[in-house]
Each structure stands twice: as C-alpha cells, then as structure tokens.
Enzyme design. Structure first.
Site, short mmCIF file in Angstrom:
data_model
loop_
_atom_site.label_atom_id
_atom_site.label_comp_id
_atom_site.label_asym_id
_atom_site.label_seq_id
_atom_site.Cartn_x
_atom_site.Cartn_y
_atom_site.Cartn_z
N THR A 43 0.85 -1.28 -0.08
CA THR A 43 -0.06 0.13 0.10
C THR A 43 0.80 1.31 0.14
OG1 THR A 43 -2.15 0.85 0.92
CG2 THR A 43 -0.14 -0.15 2.44
N LYS A 47 3.22 1.30 -4.06
CA LYS A 47 2.80 0.53 -5.25
C LYS A 47 3.60 1.00 -6.48
CE LYS A 47 -1.71 0.57 -3.17
NZ LYS A 47 -3.19 0.89 -3.40
N ASN A 68 -0.14 -3.80 -6.26
CA ASN A 68 -0.72 -3.77 -5.09
C ASN A 68 -0.65 -5.50 -4.51
OD1 ASN A 68 -2.97 -4.89 -6.54
ND2 ASN A 68 -4.24 -4.11 -4.67
N ASP A 105 -6.43 -2.99 -7.97
CA ASP A 105 -7.23 -1.94 -7.42
C ASP A 105 -7.85 -1.46 -8.55
OD1 ASP A 105 -6.05 -1.59 -4.82
OD2 ASP A 105 -4.24 -0.57 -5.86
N GLY A 133 -1.15 8.05 -6.44
CA GLY A 133 -1.02 6.97 -7.05
C GLY A 133 -2.52 6.11 -7.21
N ALA A 134 -3.42 6.45 -6.52
CA ALA A 134 -4.76 5.96 -6.57
C ALA A 134 -5.59 6.63 -7.69
CB ALA A 134 -5.64 5.85 -5.44
N ASN A 154 -6.31 18.77 -8.66
CA ASN A 154 -5.57 18.20 -7.78
C ASN A 154 -5.01 19.28 -7.10
OD1 ASN A 154 -4.28 15.90 -6.93
ND2 ASN A 154 -2.17 16.80 -7.62
N ARG A 155 -4.46 19.15 -5.77
CA ARG A 155 -3.91 20.34 -5.06
C ARG A 155 -2.67 20.97 -5.81
NH1 ARG A 155 -1.98 18.86 0.67
NH2 ARG A 155 -0.79 17.53 -0.39
N THR A 156 -2.02 20.13 -6.23
CA THR A 156 -0.90 20.58 -7.03
C THR A 156 -1.25 20.43 -8.56
OG1 THR A 156 0.49 19.54 -5.32
CG2 THR A 156 1.79 20.11 -7.46
#
Ligand SMILES: NC(=O)c1ccc[n+]([C@@H]2O[C@H](COP(=O)([O-])OP(=O)(O)OC[C@H]3O[C@@H](n4cnc5c(N)ncnc54)[C@H](OP(=O)(O)O)[C@@H]3O)[C@@H](O)[C@H]2O)c1
Length: 283
Positions: A43, A47, A68, A105, A133-134, A154-156
């Site tokens: 996790t 991954k 994963n 996943d 990642g997810a 996304n924040r970034t």
C-alpha cells in the site's frame, strides 16, 4: 477480511501487517520470498516504487503502472512458474523462486462503481479529485472503459496537467483536461486523501462544483464511513458510495491470485464491516 477468508476456506495461513520504510522495500520483498511467503499486498507509498523490483509483471501491473499484489512463484528447472501455494510436496533445493506483481485496485474500483452506484462508463463525464497513486490508476482505468471526458483537479495542479497529457496520449478518444469542467459531470470521484481526518479541507473549490447538478459521487475513503464530501453530496441529492467496496474487491482478487480459490466475498465483506465500523473491533 483475509484472515476470515482463510478460516472459511480452511487455509492454514495468516495475514499480517508490516510497516516498511520505502528505503527497505526491496529487502522486505526479497525477505518475504526467502521466507516463502505466499504473497504480499503493498500500500501507500510502495505501489509504484515496487514495479521495477518485481521479477515479473502481470499485464494488470504493466497496464496501470502500479503493484498492489505480489505472488511468490516457484518452478522446477524447465517447467512453468507455479504459485507457491499450489506446489504440493517438492524438494525445495530443486526449485527456483520469483516474485510476480499484479494490480487488483483498478478492476476493484470499476466493480465498486458498478455495484454501489450502478454507474456505467460509456459516454460518461467524470470529475476526478486527486491524482496521486490511486487517482492515476483510476483515471487510466476509467479512460480505458469508454468514458467521454475526464477533468482532473489536484492540489498540485502540475500533476493534474501531466496526467491529462498522458491520458490524451494513451486514450485519444477521451477528452482529458486539468481543472474544472464547464458542464456538470455524471460522476465525481474523490481519490485525494483529503477527508481521512474530520478537520481536513474539502478537496475541491465549492464555488466551482454544484452537487445539485451531479448524479453520482464516490469517495475512495472508507473511514470515516461518510466524509464531509459524501455528506455534502448526499444532502444535495446525489447517489453516494464510499471506498469499502473497492477495498473488498481488491482484497478478494488478491486472495484468488495467491490461492487459486474463489474468494468468499460475503465472509470478507462481513469481516471488513466488523473491523472498520464497529466501535471496538476484536483485535
Ligand atoms: N478504497 C480503497 O480500496 C482505496 C485504495 C487506494 C487508495 N484509497 C484512498 O485514496 C486516497 C489516495 O490514496 P493514494 O494512494 O493515491 O495517496 P497518494 O498517492 O499519497 O495521493 C494523495 C492525493 O491526495 C491529495 N491531497 C492530500 N492532501 C490533500 C488536501 N489537504 N487537500 C487536497 N488534496 C490533498 C494529493 O495532492 P498533491 O498531489 O497535491 O499532494 C494527492 O493527489 C487515500 O485516502 C486512500 O486511503 C482507497
């Protein structure tokens, strides 16, 4: 959920958690192979890091660029690779061992969206919050399933731009863009970790997204059971689901990869609910 499944299948196995620093990941994987583990789940944050550490990569890990699930495999000289769980009685000194990486996943998310939200990807407009990642695996998986467009917040921001470019290159039929869409999305998917803590900020700008115009909202977070984002979406009349179904299905598929047996889904679902949502879970 795994230990409940092992008991139900009559497997004399144990599922254990090991905190491993990224700098020690390769040693930990080699150690598991030397100790003849049946397999491993990885996790955050392992991954993507684990991909080049695998001896072999299944198509699922190659396609989505993340591992994963690891299966330990063995073979007699000149024969095909077998999961160690299916070896039976062999003289160990004659065997060669390796690791093979899988990704469960991506399919688990698609299955959870179908089962929990009755969502169909064809022609759908998706807004994805979070491209870690997810989020990256989710975006690529949904883009491969016939959605018409995906907007990435996304924040970034630069990471959302990079992923939008990758999607446009790999799936040119999908309109991918960084930022908020001009028309209402059919599905909002939270893959950011904002919401894990009660006082986290919402992972989107409330002035840019009106839940009253959105049909379905999925949050990959499953604890708390209802994040602030899900509560706001439900209050606005959206159909909502948290990430428990995704967690269940990725685990069930891992079990099948290791054991070759059909996962006892209802046993695993019950164990998950008990462990995650009862006040004092049995240790
Ligand atoms: N249900 C399941 O089976 C399942 C499976 C996998 C993951 N998850 C959940 O999905 C979430 C993401 O996991 P991951 O592996 O992708 O983690 P990750 O690689 O660390 O990515 C975290 C993401 O969240 C964003 N983020 C973090 N804090 C934020 C904040 N305060 N405000 C806005 N955005 C924020 C990050 O933005 P930056 O890029 O700006 O840092 C990044 O996009 C986690 O909550 C995890 O528990 C659930």
């Amino acid at each position: 959920m795994h230990n409940a499944a092992f008991a139900s299948l009559g497997l004399d196995w144990r599922y254990l958690a090991f905190p491993v620093a990224p700098a020690h990941l390769e040693q930990a994987i080699r150690g598991a192979l030397q100790m003849r583990f049946v397999g491993i789940n990885l996790t955050v944050p392992h991954k993507i890091l684990a991909c080049p550490m695998m001896d072999a990569l299944d198509e699922s890990a190659r396609k989505w660029g993340a591992v994963n699930t690891v299966r330990i495999e063995a073979r007699m000289p000149g024969e095909s690779w077998q999961p160690v769980a299916q070896l039976g009685e062999c003289v160990e000194s004659e065997l060669e061992f390796r690791t093979q990486g899988f990704n469960t996943d991506a399919n688990a998310l698609a299955q959870a969206l179908r089962e929990d939200l009755d969502w169909k990807p064809e022609g759908s407009k998706v807004l994805l919050l979070g491209v870690g990642g997810a989020g990256r695996v989710a975006a690529l998986r949904l883009a491969s399933e016939g959605i018409s467009s995906i907007s990435l917040v996304n924040r970034t921001h630069s990471k959302a731009e990079a992923l939008a470019s990758e999607i446009s290159f790999r799936f040119p039929q999908v309109r991918a863009q960084a930022g908020y869409p001009s028309d209402a999305p059919d599905l909002v998917l939270n893959a950011s970790s904002a919401g894990l803590n009660q006082d986290d900020p919402l992972p989107f700008d409330e002035s840019r997204l009106d839940f009253r115009r959105v049909a379905r909202v999925f949050d990959m977070i499953y604890r708390p059971r209802e994040t602030r984002l899900l509560a706001a979406a439900r209050a606005a009349g959206c159909r909502t689901a948290n990430g428990l179904g995704m967690l269940l299905h990725q685990g069930a598929k891992s079990l099948e990869i290791w054991s070759g047996k059909t996962a006892p889904i209802s046993v695993m679902r019950r164990a998950l609910h008990e462990a995650i949502y009862t006040e004092s879970p049995i240790p």
